[in-house]
Design a protein around this motif. Structure first.
Motif, PDB file in Angstrom:
ATOM      1  N   LYS A  52       0.718  -1.214   0.078  1.00 26.94           N
ATOM      2  CA  LYS A  52      -0.054  -0.028  -0.074  1.00 26.94           C
ATOM      3  C   LYS A  52       0.770   1.294  -0.173  1.00 26.94           C
ATOM      4  O   LYS A  52       0.674   2.236  -0.730  1.00 26.94           O
ATOM      5  N   SER A  53       1.931   1.448   1.035  1.00 31.02           N
ATOM      6  CA  SER A  53       2.636   2.434   0.973  1.00 31.02           C
ATOM      7  C   SER A  53       3.581   2.779  -0.309  1.00 31.02           C
ATOM      8  O   SER A  53       3.642   3.845  -0.943  1.00 31.02           O
ATOM      9  N   THR A  54       3.833   1.549  -0.800  1.00 30.14           N
ATOM     10  CA  THR A  54       4.740   1.326  -2.283  1.00 30.14           C
ATOM     11  C   THR A  54       3.757   2.091  -3.260  1.00 30.14           C
ATOM     12  O   THR A  54       4.183   3.009  -4.069  1.00 30.14           O
ATOM     13  N   PHE A  88       3.009  10.876   5.290  1.00 27.36           N
ATOM     14  CA  PHE A  88       3.924   9.875   5.461  1.00 27.36           C
ATOM     15  C   PHE A  88       3.270   8.850   6.793  1.00 27.36           C
ATOM     16  O   PHE A  88       2.946   9.247   7.644  1.00 27.36           O
ATOM     17  N   GLN A  89       3.579   7.560   6.537  1.00 25.43           N
ATOM     18  CA  GLN A  89       3.233   6.841   7.357  1.00 25.43           C
ATOM     19  C   GLN A  89       3.941   6.898   8.822  1.00 25.43           C
ATOM     20  O   GLN A  89       3.454   6.824   9.691  1.00 25.43           O
ATOM     21  N   ARG A  90       5.070   7.363   8.608  1.00 22.23           N
ATOM     22  CA  ARG A  90       6.133   7.676   9.918  1.00 22.23           C
ATOM     23  C   ARG A  90       6.038   9.122   9.504  1.00 22.23           C
ATOM     24  O   ARG A  90       6.236   9.797   8.378  1.00 22.23           O
ATOM     25  N   MET A 164      -2.530   9.865   1.584  1.00 17.11           N
ATOM     26  CA  MET A 164      -2.061   9.729   2.931  1.00 17.11           C
ATOM     27  C   MET A 164      -2.196   8.211   3.325  1.00 17.11           C
ATOM     28  O   MET A 164      -2.757   7.206   3.043  1.00 17.11           O
ATOM     29  N   ASP A 165      -1.073   7.940   4.031  1.00 17.52           N
ATOM     30  CA  ASP A 165      -0.532   6.691   4.438  1.00 17.52           C
ATOM     31  C   ASP A 165      -0.588   6.617   5.911  1.00 17.52           C
ATOM     32  O   ASP A 165       0.239   6.884   6.756  1.00 17.52           O
ATOM     33  N   GLU A 166      -1.973   5.787   6.140  1.00 18.10           N
ATOM     34  CA  GLU A 166      -2.161   5.677   7.879  1.00 18.10           C
ATOM     35  C   GLU A 166      -1.932   6.785   8.359  1.00 18.10           C
ATOM     36  O   GLU A 166      -1.270   6.829   9.547  1.00 18.10           O
ATOM     37  N   PRO A 167      -2.605   7.897   8.215  1.00 18.09           N
ATOM     38  CA  PRO A 167      -2.354   9.259   8.703  1.00 18.09           C
ATOM     39  C   PRO A 167      -2.795   9.152  10.178  1.00 18.09           C
ATOM     40  O   PRO A 167      -2.315  10.081  11.042  1.00 18.09           O
TER      41      PRO A 167
HETATM   42 MG   LIG Z   1       2.962   0.989   4.730  1.00 14.05          MG
END
Ligand SMILES: [Mg+2]
Ligand SMILES: Nc1ncnc2c1ncn2[C@@H]1O[C@H](COP(=O)(O)OP(=O)(O)OP(=O)(O)O)[C@@H](O)[C@H]1O
Lengths: 262, 314
Positions: A52-54, A88-90, A164-167
């Protein structure tokens, strides 16, 4: 639902992405195709490590796919895209800047009007409940507060596309609900196109106009679920609808069938 | 109610959920807002200690080394007083103090010469070192060309090239400064390269989505993040620069603490020799403290500079 004849905001064609490291070769994505119309809100759910992030990074031009192509706002993505807001996720905050200056970094680099950017930053800080922490350094914040600061930064320049990556992954349940309601409102008011990666099924259904469910690695899209709910959604009542329950159960089945956990 | 909210188990710890107004807590006591664009310097302290507390902290930090120094001085004094060692080998602390007082102006001018060489050498080493590190980090080709040469230069004993430097640059300050640069340069390069490379890749991705230029990425992302490493390198470098200057003075000089050291040992003038040694270490210590102060101003945000946290881990 999307009868629009406009160009898609994001067109993803037959993406495949492999990573080669010294130890192994990982196929993160296989044959992913997506058409996202302007103003849509796409929720992506899938087991951990399915790419997903990719996928988000490929859309933003940060990762080059092994095969396939992406068009963003009508132009082929060849490198990093400026027209996106990326959460970003982080949270990726600069350790040496306080909350407000981290948010305003976006304006500094884009050369936005200073006074206007500051006003908007203050509005976003207020909205995300970070008032009183404007000068706090990232290490002085909780994980959820860091995520909210990163979210403010992604929204500052009012991008046409928000990735949005798991914001909200590090937020407590109630703050998360508030943020969901706020995001729904921002999306309605600005008409921004959103792609949201989340592990929360409730969040995916409450926010999305469409949900893409992915398989475990190598990630494919196994099901596309349109969300038949009005764009304006009150939180409690929406979660009580049959549509919500039906979709949530279906996603749960799909994820359960495709992976042992999650 | 819904079967599908696995995340909904947290506590409403804080956040705007209920009382958006109460989020307006006067958490930080009106610390002056940072001036916009003032660089990576956060001036805000978690708690502003008052004068008494600060004094207590200084006392707390210094009583142990002070005690140790006192004991060492006492042992030194005891050795000299009991004449356990001949006084032309180890003078008494009193004799050394006498020398420091009697030859004050002369020693001051020698100290100044060495300090000057050290400072110029250090500043040059810092500038050239950081600059070289930037080249190495931004260009693979330059990295391949420069790194082996630097390493080669580093393993040559600097003392061995001091005589050549005198031949090349004469008996003035130049060879001393060059030697200080050569000795202090290496740790700056190594630590700066490590610092510039230590940036979180996600920050580079962030700068890319913002459309930052290479220059903006360097100034706003890479350089501030590299500062903790750079400062560590500078601390090593400043003490080495003193060594470089003194060694340079050994080889051919009419002034400076290195020159005084050679002269006094030739004359078996132990009190002067010891006084000279004290002054040399004083230069190193003062310069080190200056860098430490600069560090606390430049990177108050860094883990190595935070204090006041009641952690139980060690
Ligand atoms: Mg991810
Ligand atoms: N830079 C990289 N180098 C090598 N492998 C990578 C890289 N980035 C991701 N991968 C691999 O690609 C796969 C997908 O990673 P990705 O981060 O996209 O997963 P994800 O769906 O976002 O997972 P999560 O939900 O845990 O965040 C993983 O197996 C990961 O190991």
């Amino acid at each position: 639902m999307h009868t629009s004849t406009k160009l898609p905001a994001i067109a993803v064609r037959d993406l495949t992405c492999q990573f080669f490291t010294k130890r192994a070769q990982t196929t993160a994505l296989t044959d992913v195709s997506l058409d996202i119309q302007p103003g849509e809100f796409i929720s992506i759910v899938g087991p951990s490590g399915c790419g997903k992030s990719t996928l988000l990074k490929i859309i933003a031009g940060l990762v080059r796919p092994t095969a396939g192509s992406v068009e963003l706002l009508g132009a082929r993505v060849e490198g990093p895209q400026r027209d996106v807001g990326f959460a970003f996720q982080r949270s990726a905050l600069l350790e040496w800047r306080g909350v407000r200056r981290n948010i305003l970094l976006q304006a500094e680099i884009r050369g936005m009007d200073r006074a206007q950017a500051e006003r908007r930053a203050d509005y976003l800080i207020e909205m995300t409940g970070l008032r009183g922490f404007e000068d706090a350094l990232p290490h002085e914040l909780s994980g959820g507060m860091q995520q909210r600061a990163a979210l403010c930064r992604a929204l500052l320049h009012e991008p046409p596309v928000l990735l949005m990556d798991e914001p909200f992954g590090a937020l407590d349940a109630l703050t998360r609900e508030t943020m969901n309601v706020e995001l729904n409102r921002i999306w309605r008011e600005t008409g921004v196109t959103v792609v949201l990666v989340t592990h929360s099924i409730a969040e995916a259904v409450y926010l999305g106009t469409r949900i893409e469910v992915m398989s475990p690695r190598p990630g494919r899209i196994v099901r596309t679920l349109p969300v038949d709910l009005p764009r304006e959604r009150a939180y409690g009542p929406t979660l009580a609808t049959d549509v919500f329950h039906g979709l949530a159960a279906e996603i749960r089945d799909l994820l359960g069938a495709s992976s042992a956990h999650d | 109610m819904s079967p599908s909210s696995p995340q909904q188990t947290g506590f409403p710890a804080e956040g705007p959920a209920h009382t958006p107004d109460s989020a307006h807590t006067p958490q930080r006591d009106g610390a002056a807002p940072e001036s916009p664009g003032a660089g990576p310097v956060g001036r805000r302290l978690p708690v502003r200690p008052d004068a008494a507390a600060r004094l207590a902290r200084v006392a707390e930090a210094s009583w142990r080394p002070a005690l140790l120094l006192g004991v060492l001085l006492f042992v030194w004094w005891l050795v000299a007083w009991q004449e356990l060692v001949e006084s032309y080998l180890v003078p008494s602390p009193g004799d050394v103090l006498d020398v420091l007082a009697d030859q004050r102006s002369e020693l001051m001018s020698h100290t100044w010469v060495t300090t000057y060489e050290t400072l110029i050498g250090f500043v040059l080493a810092a500038g050239i070192g950081v600059g070289t590190a930037v080249l190495i980090v931004y260009s693979k080709t330059l990295e391949r060309a420069i790194y082996p040469v630097i390493l080669f230069a580093q393993v040559i004993p600097k003392i061995a090239i001091a005589p050549i430097l005198v031949v090349w640059f004469g008996f003035g300050m130049t060879p001393k400064i060059v030697l200080a640069v050569l000795i202090a340069f290496f740790p700056v390069v190594v630590s700066s390269v490590a610092g510039l490379r230590s940036i979180n890749p996600e920050l580079l991705e962030l700068s890319a989505t913002m459309g930052a230029s290479t220059w903006q990425t360097f100034v706003k992302f890479r350089l501030p993040g590299a500062l903790p490493h750079v400062m560590a390198g500078l601390k090593v470098a400043v003490t080495l620069a003193v060594v470089g200057a003194v060694v340079g003075e050994f080889v051919g000089a009419q002034e400076g603490l290195g020159y005084v050291l050679l002269a006094s040992s030739g004359n078996l003038d132990a009190p002067l020799l010891f006084a000279d040694l004290l002054l040399m270490s004083a230069i190193g210590i003062v310069l080190f403290v200056v860098i430490e102060l600069a560090e606390s101003l430049l990177i108050p945000w860094h883990a190595s500079r935070r204090d006041g946290m009641a952690l139980t881990t060690t």
